[in-house]
Design a protein around this motif. Structure first.
Motif, PDB file in Angstrom:
ATOM      1  N   GLU A 153      -7.010  -6.055   9.132  1.00 50.82           N
ATOM      2  CA  GLU A 153      -7.611  -6.123   7.798  1.00 50.82           C
ATOM      3  C   GLU A 153      -7.691  -4.741   7.159  1.00 50.82           C
ATOM      4  OE1 GLU A 153      -9.111  -7.281  10.558  1.00 50.82           O
ATOM      5  OE2 GLU A 153      -9.249  -9.447  10.313  1.00 50.82           O
ATOM      6  N   GLN A 154      -8.025  -3.717   7.964  1.00 57.54           N
ATOM      7  CA  GLN A 154      -8.119  -2.355   7.444  1.00 57.54           C
ATOM      8  C   GLN A 154      -6.754  -1.809   7.052  1.00 57.54           C
ATOM      9  OE1 GLN A 154     -10.193  -0.651  10.809  1.00 57.54           O
ATOM     10  NE2 GLN A 154     -12.069  -0.450   9.617  1.00 57.54           N
ATOM     11  N   ILE A 155      -5.748  -2.123   7.846  1.00 53.75           N
ATOM     12  CA  ILE A 155      -4.390  -1.667   7.528  1.00 53.75           C
ATOM     13  C   ILE A 155      -3.932  -2.278   6.214  1.00 53.75           C
ATOM     14  CG2 ILE A 155      -1.963  -1.774   8.249  1.00 53.75           C
ATOM     15  CD1 ILE A 155      -2.999  -1.694  11.175  1.00 53.75           C
ATOM     16  N   ILE A 156      -4.170  -3.579   6.056  1.00 56.85           N
ATOM     17  CA  ILE A 156      -3.784  -4.267   4.819  1.00 56.85           C
ATOM     18  C   ILE A 156      -4.525  -3.649   3.633  1.00 56.85           C
ATOM     19  CG2 ILE A 156      -3.887  -6.458   3.563  1.00 56.85           C
ATOM     20  CD1 ILE A 156      -3.452  -7.828   6.345  1.00 56.85           C
ATOM     21  N   ALA A 157      -5.828  -3.441   3.777  1.00 53.93           N
ATOM     22  CA  ALA A 157      -6.624  -2.876   2.683  1.00 53.93           C
ATOM     23  C   ALA A 157      -6.123  -1.491   2.293  1.00 53.93           C
ATOM     24  CB  ALA A 157      -8.096  -2.828   3.085  1.00 53.93           C
ATOM     25  N   GLN A 158      -5.802  -0.665   3.279  1.00 57.73           N
ATOM     26  CA  GLN A 158      -5.310   0.684   2.996  1.00 57.73           C
ATOM     27  C   GLN A 158      -3.986   0.636   2.242  1.00 57.73           C
ATOM     28  OE1 GLN A 158      -5.158   2.531   6.857  1.00 57.73           O
ATOM     29  NE2 GLN A 158      -7.351   2.961   6.894  1.00 57.73           N
ATOM     30  N   LYS A 159      -3.105  -0.243   2.658  1.00 56.46           N
ATOM     31  CA  LYS A 159      -1.799  -0.332   2.006  1.00 56.46           C
ATOM     32  C   LYS A 159      -1.920  -0.882   0.590  1.00 56.46           C
ATOM     33  CE  LYS A 159       1.040  -0.522   6.126  1.00 56.46           C
ATOM     34  NZ  LYS A 159       1.884   0.636   5.899  1.00 56.46           N
ATOM     35  N   VAL A 160      -2.820  -1.846   0.390  1.00 57.90           N
ATOM     36  CA  VAL A 160      -3.012  -2.417  -0.945  1.00 57.90           C
ATOM     37  C   VAL A 160      -3.513  -1.354  -1.916  1.00 57.90           C
ATOM     38  CG1 VAL A 160      -4.442  -4.039  -2.273  1.00 57.90           C
ATOM     39  CG2 VAL A 160      -3.294  -4.805  -0.198  1.00 57.90           C
ATOM     40  N   LEU A 161      -4.350  -0.456  -1.429  1.00 60.84           N
ATOM     41  CA  LEU A 161      -4.888   0.600  -2.297  1.00 60.84           C
ATOM     42  C   LEU A 161      -3.808   1.544  -2.814  1.00 60.84           C
ATOM     43  CD1 LEU A 161      -8.208   1.494  -0.442  1.00 60.84           C
ATOM     44  CD2 LEU A 161      -7.926   0.228  -2.590  1.00 60.84           C
TER      45      LEU A 161
END
Length: 82
Positions: free
Chosen positions: A8-16
């Motif tokens: 979830e953190q990896i996805i959130a970082q990439k989305v940003l």
């Protein structure tokens, strides 16, 4: 020290790192995926699936209607033709 990062953190970082328009596309894709899968699954304490009847919880109401077809799944005329 290496710290494990959750998916979830990896996805959130990439989305940003995406543009606003790309973020909107990601949101639409996530909503599409949610529509394709069951939204709610009720489970017993041991992890086994619960039937819709069990999930409804009020077993006293089952069979309480005296009129109408006995089984709506076999009513060839459809709903509303009691």
């Amino acid at each position: 020290m290496t710290r494990a990062i959750g998916l979830e953190q990896i996805i959130a970082q990439k989305v940003l790192t995406l543009s606003r328009e790309q973020q909107q596309q990601v949101l639409h894709f996530v909503e599409f995926l949610q529509l394709k899968s069951p939204t709610v699954e009720f489970l017993h304490h041991d992890g086994t699936r619960m039937s819709a009847l069990e999930a409804a919880g009020d077993l006293d109401l089952v069979g309480c209607v005296d009129s109408g077809p006995g089984d709506l799944s076999t009513n060839s005329e459809g709903l509303g033709h009691f």
